[in-house]
Design an enzyme around this catalytic site. Structure first.
Site, mmCIF file in Angstrom:
data_model
loop_
_atom_site.group_PDB
_atom_site.id
_atom_site.type_symbol
_atom_site.label_atom_id
_atom_site.label_comp_id
_atom_site.label_asym_id
_atom_site.label_seq_id
_atom_site.Cartn_x
_atom_site.Cartn_y
_atom_site.Cartn_z
ATOM 1 N N GLU A 172 -8.099 -7.674 5.101
ATOM 2 C CA GLU A 172 -7.256 -8.729 4.531
ATOM 3 C C GLU A 172 -6.576 -9.546 5.630
ATOM 4 O O GLU A 172 -6.465 -10.771 5.511
ATOM 5 C CB GLU A 172 -6.228 -8.098 3.584
ATOM 6 C CG GLU A 172 -6.870 -7.572 2.307
ATOM 7 C CD GLU A 172 -6.108 -6.431 1.661
ATOM 8 O OE1 GLU A 172 -4.885 -6.293 1.925
ATOM 9 O OE2 GLU A 172 -6.732 -5.652 0.905
ATOM 10 N N TYR A 202 0.830 -1.205 0.000
ATOM 11 C CA TYR A 202 0.000 0.000 0.000
ATOM 12 C C TYR A 202 0.866 1.258 0.000
ATOM 13 O O TYR A 202 0.428 2.311 -0.476
ATOM 14 C CB TYR A 202 -0.940 -0.001 1.208
ATOM 15 C CG TYR A 202 -2.123 -0.927 1.026
ATOM 16 C CD1 TYR A 202 -3.293 -0.487 0.417
ATOM 17 C CD2 TYR A 202 -2.061 -2.242 1.457
ATOM 18 C CE1 TYR A 202 -4.374 -1.327 0.241
ATOM 19 C CE2 TYR A 202 -3.143 -3.102 1.291
ATOM 20 C CZ TYR A 202 -4.290 -2.644 0.684
ATOM 21 O OH TYR A 202 -5.354 -3.483 0.497
#
Length: 407
Positions: A140, A98
């Site tokens: 996640e 990310y």
């Protein structure tokens, strides 16, 4: 939760950013792949990148998430992020990635919008990005925990026990573990990722629905060979890299790299009447659901609807009929654009699927899988027939442009 100042800035700048988001996401991918070519080669779907599908999906997700922070709709937020989180989990995405996305996305925002990106604007969109990213990371992490794996460690090798033709352009592969132990169970409707090494050295990944019931310790996927074709506007859609590789090269005894199953199109644990609707190779998650329902002798009213080009193109055609026959209160309706020498009969029609004459019980849950235009049209019909929007569930093969389109 976003700060009040950030919300005010987002509200003021969303029209400008939204209008440019397609250009921003296209530039973002170009910059990220230039710096990290291994991501395009070994992680992202090159076909979707060439066609612009991934860029459109990312643009839609960002714009929709931003809008939903200003006009909150938690159910819609959960729908969008659950899809993304499950796809990320099936790829083994880790939190550090990310940071990479953040760097090149914000470089693209600054390059496209220029002086409009003041310090205040940058801070607001940075806060929005990390709210979205941290929510996804948490989701996640939960998916990895429930699957019993370390974050991102989702890959394993399996052996092809059986290969079988299911239609004129689709084959199924029954997968088993290398040591003979049962493979992990899954929820009917879920998918796994398959990674293959192509002739140019790229490791490309695609997701395939598990097309059988979660019993017996084996997994089955069904792969439709995707040929190149010319669109109505004259452009060409390239042939599927991974589907053709699997179709032409993988046989009994071969070893494949696959992931733990993920996906949020799963049967709800209730007794609601069911409407299972598919088109083309979208039948695969429906087959997994039907296999489970047949094995458990589910007593609910179940309507099964499938649309296809022709009987010869309908993967799992005979198996579908056999599963419906095993269910005490199930009915099947099929539409084929070309019936060939066959004649229409009860439950078998020529043309495109038409739900107008289908009786839908109160409280029905509908599960859809097929081309996006097909599913959006079906959804409108279901809404007109009184099916609650929260009872319409779906799976999209490829980048998800469904949820943002409904926001």
């Amino acid at each position: 939760m976003l700060s009040t100042t950030t919300k005010e800035t987002l509200r003021a700048t969303l029209p400008t950013v939204g209008a440019a988001i397609g250009e921003i996401t296209t530039l973002f991918y170009r910059k990220m792949f230039a710096a990290h070519p291994e991501l395009e080669r070994d992680l992202f779907n090159r076909g979707n990148q060439r066609q612009g599908d991934q860029q459109k999906a990312l643009a839609g997700a960002i714009a929709a998430f931003a809008a939903l922070q200003l006009e909150p709709d938690q159910a819609r937020v959960d729908l969008i992020l659950s899809r993304i989180a499950n796809k990320h989990a099936s790829l083994g995405i880790a939190p550090a990635q990310y940071q990479i996305v953040h760097k090149y996305l914000f470089e693209a925002i600054v390059e496209v919008l220029g002086d409009a990106v003041t310090a205040e604007v940058a801070a607001a969109w940075d806060e929005l990005y990390w709210l979205m990213a941290e929510t996804l990371i948490a989701m996640e992490r939960g998916l990895y925990r429930r699957a019993g794996v370390v974050d991102g460690d989702v890959w394993r090798q399996v052996r092809v026990r059986e290969r079988r033709h299911e239609s004129d352009d689709a084959v199924s592969f029954v997968l088993t573990s290398l040591d003979g132990a049962p493979l992990p169970s899954f929820a009917p409707g879920q998918y796994l990722s398959v990674g293959v090494h192509l002739e140019d050295g790229a490791r490309q990944i695609r997701q395939y629905s598990l097309s059988s019931a979660p019993s017996g310790g084996d997994w089955r996927i069904t792969v439709k060979r995707v040929d190149a074709h010319v669109r109505s506007d004259g452009s060409t859609t390239p042939a599927g890299e991974v589907s053709n590789f699997l179709y032409r090269n993988i046989f009994e005894g071969d070893v494949l790299d696959v992931t733990t199953p993920f996906g949020d199109l799963v049967l709800h644990d209730d007794d609601a009447p069911l409407l299972l609707i598919s088109a083309g190779i979208g039948c695969t998650p429906i087959m997994g659901m039907l296999g489970h329902l047949a094995e458990t002798a589910d007593p609910r009213p179940i309507s099964v609807i499938h649309a296809d080009r022709a009987p010869s193109s309908h993967a799992h055609r005979a198996e579908l009929a056999e599963l419906v026959d095993r269910l005490p209160f199930a009915v099947m309706h099929r539409w084929y654009e070309d019936l060939g020498a066959r004649h229409p009969e009860d439950g078998l029609r020529e043309g495109r699927a038409d739900l107008g004459e289908i009786t839908i019980a109160d409280g029905t849950r509908a599960y859809l899988c097929g081309p996006l235009p097909f599913m959006l049209a079906v959804r409108e019909t279901l809404l007109d027939k009184g099916v609650a929007s929260e009872n319409i569930h779906y799976e999209v093969f490829g980048p998800d442009r469904w949820a943002p389109a409904l926001t």
